[in-house]
Design an enzyme around this catalytic site. Structure first.
Site, PDB file in Angstrom:
ATOM      1  N   HIS A 111     -10.491 -23.826 -27.066  1.00 44.14           N
ATOM      2  CA  HIS A 111      -9.168 -24.233 -27.802  1.00 44.14           C
ATOM      3  C   HIS A 111      -8.816 -25.312 -27.256  1.00 44.14           C
ATOM      4  O   HIS A 111      -8.519 -25.267 -26.063  1.00 44.14           O
ATOM      5  CB  HIS A 111      -8.228 -22.903 -27.894  1.00 44.14           C
ATOM      6  CG  HIS A 111      -7.339 -22.976 -28.887  1.00 44.14           C
ATOM      7  ND1 HIS A 111      -6.949 -21.715 -29.573  1.00 44.14           N
ATOM      8  CD2 HIS A 111      -6.403 -23.821 -29.130  1.00 44.14           C
ATOM      9  CE1 HIS A 111      -6.144 -22.205 -30.423  1.00 44.14           C
ATOM     10  NE2 HIS A 111      -5.549 -23.453 -30.180  1.00 44.14           N
ATOM     11  N   LEU A 112      -8.775 -26.290 -28.104  1.00 46.25           N
ATOM     12  CA  LEU A 112      -7.989 -27.425 -27.754  1.00 46.25           C
ATOM     13  C   LEU A 112      -6.550 -27.578 -27.204  1.00 46.25           C
ATOM     14  O   LEU A 112      -5.844 -26.623 -27.541  1.00 46.25           O
ATOM     15  CB  LEU A 112      -7.950 -28.489 -28.995  1.00 46.25           C
ATOM     16  CG  LEU A 112      -7.180 -29.931 -28.862  1.00 46.25           C
ATOM     17  CD1 LEU A 112      -8.421 -30.495 -27.783  1.00 46.25           C
ATOM     18  CD2 LEU A 112      -7.414 -30.440 -29.994  1.00 46.25           C
ATOM     19  N   HIS A 113      -6.373 -27.968 -25.996  1.00 44.75           N
ATOM     20  CA  HIS A 113      -4.947 -28.014 -25.428  1.00 44.75           C
ATOM     21  C   HIS A 113      -4.837 -29.087 -24.497  1.00 44.75           C
ATOM     22  O   HIS A 113      -5.623 -29.749 -23.749  1.00 44.75           O
ATOM     23  CB  HIS A 113      -4.536 -26.812 -24.711  1.00 44.75           C
ATOM     24  CG  HIS A 113      -5.558 -26.213 -23.695  1.00 44.75           C
ATOM     25  ND1 HIS A 113      -6.972 -26.006 -23.793  1.00 44.75           N
ATOM     26  CD2 HIS A 113      -5.567 -26.509 -22.074  1.00 44.75           C
ATOM     27  CE1 HIS A 113      -7.556 -25.930 -22.581  1.00 44.75           C
ATOM     28  NE2 HIS A 113      -6.829 -26.240 -21.731  1.00 44.75           N
ATOM     29  N   GLN A 114      -3.553 -29.826 -24.410  1.00 36.26           N
ATOM     30  CA  GLN A 114      -3.336 -30.886 -23.730  1.00 36.26           C
ATOM     31  C   GLN A 114      -2.254 -30.495 -22.317  1.00 36.26           C
ATOM     32  O   GLN A 114      -1.378 -29.853 -22.865  1.00 36.26           O
ATOM     33  CB  GLN A 114      -2.564 -32.086 -24.554  1.00 36.26           C
ATOM     34  CG  GLN A 114      -2.115 -33.153 -23.778  1.00 36.26           C
ATOM     35  CD  GLN A 114      -2.237 -34.562 -24.256  1.00 36.26           C
ATOM     36  OE1 GLN A 114      -3.392 -34.936 -24.572  1.00 36.26           O
ATOM     37  NE2 GLN A 114      -1.289 -35.000 -24.804  1.00 36.26           N
TER      38      GLN A 114
END
Length: 188
Positions: free
Chosen positions: A144-147
């Protein structure tokens, strides 16, 4: 008792978390993360992805600071320092290149807002901002993409805790979430 035995005891006590002249920076809470706690069991959203389940919970329980249209801002459950935030799309997508234009734009906007809010609340001296893509790239939750938006202070989590005896000031995640959520409307 020999001097060598005294050194061994002193060393053993320092490993157990007893204060010593080195000013060690103990972060035992991260062992749960290192051991795999709260990590998905697979790549799909229904494999226990914490970034997919968080929006279905209350902001307080999930540590959500702000909800946007395509993305939201959440406290890192295993922070590198106080105020460590993550900007996540609601949609379960792993790659930055696979994110929609709306998700990319809102991630950028929320990242900027997070920096403004953290600057107002915590007065950091700098920031680390970035994302790790894939397990080989360092992503703890690669599915899951996260910054990351991590406020930084000189000597907070680098070698200075050992060399200079400087320590990070701990903050409960719930307290940090509350302060940042309250400041979001006026300072984002």
């Amino acid at each position: 008792m020999s001097q060598q035995d005294e050194v061994r005891i002193e060393f053993a006590e320092s490993l157990a978390g007893v204060p010593d002249p080195f000013g060690r920076f103990w972060t035992p809470h991260r062992m749960a993360y290192i051991g795999g706690e709260n990590k998905p069991t697979g790549p799909r959203a229904d494999d226990g992805c914490p970034f997919c389940t968080a929006p279905g919970r209350s902001d307080e329980d999930a540590l959500i600071v702000h909800r946007g249209t395509a993305c939201y801002v959440i406290m890192n459950l295993y922070p590198y320092g106080p105020g460590h935030l993550l900007v996540c799309p609601y949609r379960h997508v792993s790659g930055y290149v696979d994110a929609t234009e709306e998700e990319v734009a809102e991630m950028a906007s929320l990242t900027r807002s997070a920096i403004r809010v953290l600057s107002h609340v915590s007065h950091p001296q700098g920031f680390n901002v970035g994302m790790n893509q894939g397990a080989a790239g360092g992503a703890g939750i690669a599915a899951h993409l996260h910054q990351h938006v991590l406020p930084r202070w000189v000597g907070d989590t680098n070698f200075l805790p050992i060399v200079a005896g400087v320590r990070a000031v701990p903050q409960l995640l719930s307290d940090g979430r509350r302060m940042l959520a309250e400041a979001w409307e006026n300072h984002a």
